[in-house]
Design a protein around this motif. Structure first.
Motif, PDB file in Angstrom:
ATOM      1  N   THR A 178       0.836  -1.205   0.000  1.00 26.57           N
ATOM      2  CA  THR A 178       0.000   0.000   0.000  1.00 26.57           C
ATOM      3  C   THR A 178       0.868   1.250   0.000  1.00 26.57           C
ATOM      4  O   THR A 178       0.555   2.248  -0.658  1.00 26.57           O
ATOM      5  CB  THR A 178      -0.943   0.005   1.210  1.00 26.57           C
ATOM      6  OG1 THR A 178      -1.732  -1.179   1.197  1.00 26.57           O
ATOM      7  CG2 THR A 178      -1.854   1.220   1.199  1.00 26.57           C
ATOM      8  N   LEU A 189       2.219   2.181  -3.524  1.00 31.14           N
ATOM      9  CA  LEU A 189       1.194   2.789  -4.361  1.00 31.14           C
ATOM     10  C   LEU A 189       0.836   4.195  -3.866  1.00 31.14           C
ATOM     11  O   LEU A 189       0.562   5.098  -4.669  1.00 31.14           O
ATOM     12  CB  LEU A 189      -0.046   1.903  -4.382  1.00 31.14           C
ATOM     13  CG  LEU A 189       0.121   0.563  -5.113  1.00 31.14           C
ATOM     14  CD1 LEU A 189      -1.102  -0.318  -4.888  1.00 31.14           C
ATOM     15  CD2 LEU A 189       0.366   0.779  -6.599  1.00 31.14           C
ATOM     16  N   SER A 190       0.857   4.389  -2.556  1.00 28.87           N
ATOM     17  CA  SER A 190       0.557   5.709  -1.995  1.00 28.87           C
ATOM     18  C   SER A 190       1.619   6.722  -2.388  1.00 28.87           C
ATOM     19  O   SER A 190       1.304   7.873  -2.739  1.00 28.87           O
ATOM     20  CB  SER A 190       0.460   5.624  -0.470  1.00 28.87           C
ATOM     21  OG  SER A 190      -0.590   4.767  -0.070  1.00 28.87           O
ATOM     22  N   ARG A 212       3.487   6.621  -5.057  1.00 26.19           N
ATOM     23  CA  ARG A 212       3.319   6.918  -6.480  1.00 26.19           C
ATOM     24  C   ARG A 212       2.181   7.920  -6.689  1.00 26.19           C
ATOM     25  O   ARG A 212       2.296   8.830  -7.523  1.00 26.19           O
ATOM     26  CB  ARG A 212       3.044   5.629  -7.249  1.00 26.19           C
ATOM     27  CG  ARG A 212       4.234   4.685  -7.329  1.00 26.19           C
ATOM     28  CD  ARG A 212       3.920   3.463  -8.167  1.00 26.19           C
ATOM     29  NE  ARG A 212       5.044   2.523  -8.184  1.00 26.19           N
ATOM     30  CZ  ARG A 212       5.059   1.403  -8.891  1.00 26.19           C
ATOM     31  NH1 ARG A 212       4.021   1.104  -9.671  1.00 26.19           N
ATOM     32  NH2 ARG A 212       6.091   0.592  -8.849  1.00 26.19           N
ATOM     33  N   ALA A 213       1.100   7.747  -5.933  1.00 30.98           N
ATOM     34  CA  ALA A 213      -0.023   8.685  -6.044  1.00 30.98           C
ATOM     35  C   ALA A 213       0.393  10.079  -5.605  1.00 30.98           C
ATOM     36  O   ALA A 213       0.039  11.081  -6.239  1.00 30.98           O
ATOM     37  CB  ALA A 213      -1.204   8.186  -5.209  1.00 30.98           C
ATOM     38  N   HIS A 267       2.699  11.624  -8.250  1.00 27.11           N
ATOM     39  CA  HIS A 267       1.932  12.043  -9.429  1.00 27.11           C
ATOM     40  C   HIS A 267       1.243  13.376  -9.153  1.00 27.11           C
ATOM     41  O   HIS A 267       1.287  14.296  -9.984  1.00 27.11           O
ATOM     42  CB  HIS A 267       0.903  10.969  -9.784  1.00 27.11           C
ATOM     43  CG  HIS A 267       0.219  11.196 -11.092  1.00 27.11           C
ATOM     44  ND1 HIS A 267      -0.674  10.304 -11.639  1.00 27.11           N
ATOM     45  CD2 HIS A 267       0.268  12.231 -11.984  1.00 27.11           C
ATOM     46  CE1 HIS A 267      -1.127  10.765 -12.780  1.00 27.11           C
ATOM     47  NE2 HIS A 267      -0.579  11.936 -13.015  1.00 27.11           N
ATOM     48  N   LEU A 268       0.627  13.482  -7.984  1.00 29.42           N
ATOM     49  CA  LEU A 268      -0.022  14.740  -7.606  1.00 29.42           C
ATOM     50  C   LEU A 268       0.986  15.874  -7.557  1.00 29.42           C
ATOM     51  O   LEU A 268       0.719  16.991  -8.039  1.00 29.42           O
ATOM     52  CB  LEU A 268      -0.718  14.572  -6.253  1.00 29.42           C
ATOM     53  CG  LEU A 268      -1.322  15.828  -5.628  1.00 29.42           C
ATOM     54  CD1 LEU A 268      -2.392  16.437  -6.522  1.00 29.42           C
ATOM     55  CD2 LEU A 268      -1.914  15.493  -4.254  1.00 29.42           C
ATOM     56  N   HIS A 292      -8.946  15.090  -8.219  1.00 35.31           N
ATOM     57  CA  HIS A 292      -9.116  13.647  -8.378  1.00 35.31           C
ATOM     58  C   HIS A 292      -7.829  12.882  -8.076  1.00 35.31           C
ATOM     59  O   HIS A 292      -7.875  11.762  -7.540  1.00 35.31           O
ATOM     60  CB  HIS A 292      -9.632  13.330  -9.785  1.00 35.31           C
ATOM     61  CG  HIS A 292     -11.093  13.587  -9.944  1.00 35.31           C
ATOM     62  ND1 HIS A 292     -11.606  14.832 -10.243  1.00 35.31           N
ATOM     63  CD2 HIS A 292     -12.172  12.766  -9.808  1.00 35.31           C
ATOM     64  CE1 HIS A 292     -12.925  14.761 -10.297  1.00 35.31           C
ATOM     65  NE2 HIS A 292     -13.292  13.527 -10.036  1.00 35.31           N
ATOM     66  N   LEU A 293      -6.689  13.476  -8.374  1.00 34.94           N
ATOM     67  CA  LEU A 293      -5.429  12.840  -7.977  1.00 34.94           C
ATOM     68  C   LEU A 293      -5.300  12.811  -6.458  1.00 34.94           C
ATOM     69  O   LEU A 293      -4.822  11.818  -5.884  1.00 34.94           O
ATOM     70  CB  LEU A 293      -4.248  13.584  -8.594  1.00 34.94           C
ATOM     71  CG  LEU A 293      -4.053  13.418 -10.103  1.00 34.94           C
ATOM     72  CD1 LEU A 293      -2.937  14.336 -10.594  1.00 34.94           C
ATOM     73  CD2 LEU A 293      -3.751  11.965 -10.446  1.00 34.94           C
ATOM     74  N   ALA A 322      -7.461  10.050  -5.155  1.00 34.65           N
ATOM     75  CA  ALA A 322      -6.813   8.747  -5.340  1.00 34.65           C
ATOM     76  C   ALA A 322      -5.798   8.489  -4.235  1.00 34.65           C
ATOM     77  O   ALA A 322      -5.711   7.372  -3.693  1.00 34.65           O
ATOM     78  CB  ALA A 322      -6.141   8.690  -6.709  1.00 34.65           C
ATOM     79  N   LEU A 323      -5.025   9.523  -3.871  1.00 34.40           N
ATOM     80  CA  LEU A 323      -4.059   9.380  -2.784  1.00 34.40           C
ATOM     81  C   LEU A 323      -4.768   9.077  -1.468  1.00 34.40           C
ATOM     82  O   LEU A 323      -4.365   8.171  -0.719  1.00 34.40           O
ATOM     83  CB  LEU A 323      -3.232  10.664  -2.661  1.00 34.40           C
ATOM     84  CG  LEU A 323      -2.320  10.771  -1.438  1.00 34.40           C
ATOM     85  CD1 LEU A 323      -1.306   9.634  -1.395  1.00 34.40           C
ATOM     86  CD2 LEU A 323      -1.613  12.128  -1.420  1.00 34.40           C
ATOM     87  N   ARG A 359      -5.889   5.611  -1.090  1.00 38.10           N
ATOM     88  CA  ARG A 359      -4.793   4.684  -0.855  1.00 38.10           C
ATOM     89  C   ARG A 359      -4.367   4.666   0.616  1.00 38.10           C
ATOM     90  O   ARG A 359      -4.026   3.618   1.155  1.00 38.10           O
ATOM     91  CB  ARG A 359      -3.596   5.036  -1.742  1.00 38.10           C
ATOM     92  CG  ARG A 359      -3.662   4.464  -3.135  1.00 38.10           C
ATOM     93  CD  ARG A 359      -3.619   2.963  -3.092  1.00 38.10           C
ATOM     94  NE  ARG A 359      -3.932   2.357  -4.389  1.00 38.10           N
ATOM     95  CZ  ARG A 359      -4.350   1.112  -4.509  1.00 38.10           C
ATOM     96  NH1 ARG A 359      -4.542   0.367  -3.433  1.00 38.10           N
ATOM     97  NH2 ARG A 359      -4.603   0.604  -5.704  1.00 38.10           N
TER      98      ARG A 359
END
Length: 290
Positions: free
Chosen positions: A129, A132-133, A135-136, A139-140, A161-162, A165-166, A169
């Motif tokens: 987790t 992936l967090s 990466r989110a 990206h943001l 929305h980004l 997503a974070l 996660r």
């Protein structure tokens, strides 16, 4: 009293850097230290915005509403508006800090998570987790950096929305058997009303009349969504603010009682004793170490 005003606590207003007024801002622990050479971060402060921080490396400590938290790799800190906190020790920490305004998240489970005033401030993620967090968050941050560099690329809806997503996660998934939509609505209205009126209205019946629900409806919805009854939820909110006043101001107990809407200091003392097992004066003394 205007909710949230504590004379002994630094009030932080959302004030993004020039050209970054999108409702969300991506920083880092390194940037926090650079902007704060006087180390004001180590003293009590109360933001009117969200701070979501991910510890990529290092160890440190954070304090939120009288609870100390150890921080290490894969720690996530979420400071919600109104929380009195301080970065006790973040000198060796690295990782992203995301600041965002109330109401910035789109409606849905991420916004519901943001509105949970009693959610844990700090949690530790498992390795999968966490990856992936990060990466989110990255990206943001890249999207935010591009928007600042070139306003033509600014897209607040994309940033929102980004961010959602974070959030999805880093917070636990919603229950497999979801709370009924009607109960969600009832509880959200009750929670907002409590936040607005808890210094004046101390009985669930006051909220039931104002919102047009029965007390049983409020209790059922609050228990389904928050895990406690409506009265307990209200009492917890009053108690939290009482502790903030006692810990972060020099106001006499009688004045604290007045600010919280108690018409008699004795009633406030009885309430606090019932909730905490100590009188307000004794709790303050124990807290200060005197």
């Amino acid at each position: 009293m205007e909710n949230g005003q504590l004379p002994g606590v630094r009030q932080l207003r959302y004030s993004p850097a020039p050209g970054a007024g999108f409702g969300v801002e991506a920083l880092s622990f390194a940037r926090l230290r650079h902007m704060d050479p006087g180390r004001r971060r180590t003293r009590p402060q109360r933001p009117d915005f969200h701070v979501l921080a991910l510890v990529r490396s290092g160890t440190g400590r954070h304090t939120a509403d009288f609870v100390d938290h150890d921080l290490a790799e894969r720690s996530v800190v979420w400071i919600r508006p109104g929380v009195v906190h301080r970065w006790t020790d973040v000198e060796g920490l690295d990782g992203p800090l995301i600041l965002f305004e109330q109401g910035f998240l789109p409606a849905g489970p991420a916004a519901r998570a943001a509105a949970d005033a009693f959610a844990p401030t700090t949690r530790h993620l498992d390795a999968a987790t966490w990856e992936l967090s990060l990466r989110a968050a990255d990206h943001l941050a890249r999207e935010h950096e591009a928007a600042v560099a070139d306003p033509r690329l600014a897209a607040p809806s994309v940033l929102a929305h980004l961010l959602a997503a974070l959030v999805l996660r880093v917070v636990p998934a919603e229950p497999a058997i979801p709370v009924a939509a009607e109960d969600h609505t009832v509880f959200r209205r009750y929670r907002a009303a409590v936040e607005e009126h808890f210094t004046r209205w101390h009985q669930v019946g006051d909220y039931a009349r104002a919102l047009g629900y029965g007390t049983r409806t409020l209790t059922r919805a609050t228990r389904a969504d928050a895990g406690v009854g409506a009265k307990r939820f209200l009492d917890q909110r009053i108690l939290l603010e009482a502790k903030r006043l006692l810990a972060h101001t020099d106001l006499p107990v009688a004045r604290c009682a007045e600010r919280l809407g108690f018409d008699d200091p004795a009633n406030f003392t009885a309430f606090f004793q019932r909730q905490e097992g100590l009188s307000p004066g004794r709790w303050r003394t124990a807290r200060s170490g005197r």
